[in-house]
Design a protein around this motif. Structure first.
Motif, short mmCIF file in Angstrom:
data_model
loop_
_atom_site.label_atom_id
_atom_site.label_comp_id
_atom_site.label_asym_id
_atom_site.label_seq_id
_atom_site.Cartn_x
_atom_site.Cartn_y
_atom_site.Cartn_z
N GLY A 155 0.81 -1.21 0.00
CA GLY A 155 0.00 0.00 0.00
C GLY A 155 0.85 1.26 0.00
O GLY A 155 0.55 2.22 -0.72
N GLN A 156 1.89 1.27 0.79
CA GLN A 156 2.77 2.44 0.83
C GLN A 156 3.47 2.63 -0.51
O GLN A 156 3.61 3.76 -0.99
CB GLN A 156 3.78 2.30 1.96
CG GLN A 156 3.14 2.41 3.31
CD GLN A 156 4.11 2.16 4.46
OE1 GLN A 156 5.26 1.82 4.25
NE2 GLN A 156 3.62 2.35 5.67
N TRP A 157 3.89 1.53 -1.13
CA TRP A 157 4.53 1.61 -2.44
C TRP A 157 3.53 2.10 -3.48
O TRP A 157 3.81 3.01 -4.26
CB TRP A 157 5.08 0.24 -2.84
CG TRP A 157 5.62 0.15 -4.23
CD1 TRP A 157 6.84 0.59 -4.68
CD2 TRP A 157 4.95 -0.41 -5.37
NE1 TRP A 157 6.97 0.31 -6.01
CE2 TRP A 157 5.82 -0.29 -6.47
CE3 TRP A 157 3.70 -1.01 -5.55
CZ2 TRP A 157 5.49 -0.75 -7.74
CZ3 TRP A 157 3.37 -1.46 -6.81
CH2 TRP A 157 4.26 -1.34 -7.89
N TYR A 158 2.36 1.50 -3.48
CA TYR A 158 1.33 1.81 -4.47
C TYR A 158 0.92 3.28 -4.40
O TYR A 158 0.67 3.92 -5.42
CB TYR A 158 0.11 0.91 -4.26
CG TYR A 158 -0.99 1.12 -5.26
CD1 TYR A 158 -0.97 0.44 -6.48
CD2 TYR A 158 -2.02 2.02 -5.03
CE1 TYR A 158 -1.96 0.64 -7.42
CE2 TYR A 158 -3.02 2.22 -5.97
CZ TYR A 158 -2.99 1.54 -7.16
OH TYR A 158 -3.96 1.74 -8.09
N LEU A 159 0.83 3.81 -3.21
CA LEU A 159 0.35 5.17 -3.01
C LEU A 159 1.43 6.24 -3.14
O LEU A 159 1.11 7.43 -3.16
CB LEU A 159 -0.33 5.30 -1.64
CG LEU A 159 -1.61 4.49 -1.48
CD1 LEU A 159 -2.08 4.52 -0.03
CD2 LEU A 159 -2.70 5.00 -2.42
N SER A 160 2.68 5.83 -3.25
CA SER A 160 3.75 6.84 -3.34
C SER A 160 3.68 7.56 -4.69
O SER A 160 3.33 6.97 -5.72
CB SER A 160 5.13 6.20 -3.16
OG SER A 160 5.53 5.53 -4.33
N ASN A 161 4.00 8.82 -4.67
CA ASN A 161 3.95 9.63 -5.90
C ASN A 161 4.92 9.10 -6.95
O ASN A 161 4.58 9.07 -8.14
CB ASN A 161 4.27 11.10 -5.58
CG ASN A 161 3.13 11.76 -4.84
OD1 ASN A 161 1.97 11.39 -5.02
ND2 ASN A 161 3.45 12.73 -4.01
N GLU A 162 6.09 8.68 -6.54
CA GLU A 162 7.08 8.16 -7.49
C GLU A 162 6.56 6.92 -8.22
O GLU A 162 6.69 6.79 -9.43
CB GLU A 162 8.38 7.82 -6.74
CG GLU A 162 9.48 7.32 -7.65
CD GLU A 162 10.75 7.02 -6.86
OE1 GLU A 162 11.35 5.97 -7.15
OE2 GLU A 162 11.12 7.82 -5.98
N THR A 163 5.91 6.03 -7.46
CA THR A 163 5.36 4.82 -8.07
C THR A 163 4.23 5.16 -9.03
O THR A 163 4.16 4.61 -10.14
CB THR A 163 4.84 3.87 -6.96
OG1 THR A 163 5.92 3.56 -6.08
CG2 THR A 163 4.29 2.59 -7.56
#
Length: 121
Positions: A50-58
């Motif tokens: 979830g943290q990865w998915y929601l990051s702006n960079e991702t």
């Protein structure tokens, strides 16, 4: 060379996320088995995926990939069903607990399939 490193990194991340979800599922099954009153679990926004998915960079990097766009719904459902199973277990509503576990497993398979497609792109 940078593409190779990126693919290896994403592959390692994918493996870590799969392990995180296996551990979460095992936690749910264990808590139900021992009738543990602890219903606290990570959510679809606080877990590693979830943290990865929601990051702006991702989002910038993967936003145009169809598989990436489709991960959010089954991932949220995975966590919701895990919580529902524990909540049903608290009141010994085993029918709803089993249904939630089945839904959790189905959502988990969808997340794994979609994330696998993202890592292959």
């Amino acid at each position: 060379m940078s593409n190779l490193i990126e693919n290896l990194t994403l592959g390692s991340f994918y493996d870590a996320v799969k392990l995180d979800h296996i551990i979460l599922k095992l936690t749910v099954y264990q808590r139900l088995f021992i009738n543990d009153s602890n219903t606290q679990l990570s959510t679809h926004t606080t877990c590693r995926l979830g943290q990865w998915y929601l990051s702006n960079e991702t989002k910038i990097f993967y936003k145009n990939q169809r598989s990436f766009q489709q991960i959010a719904a089954p991932h949220m459902d995975f966590h919701e069903q895990a919580h529902k199973a524990l909540q049903a277990g608290q009141v010994q509503d085993w029918s709803n607990a089993l249904q939630a576990l089945s839904n959790m497993e189905n959502s988990s398979m969808s997340v794994n399939r979609l994330l696998g497609e993202v890592t292959k792109s």
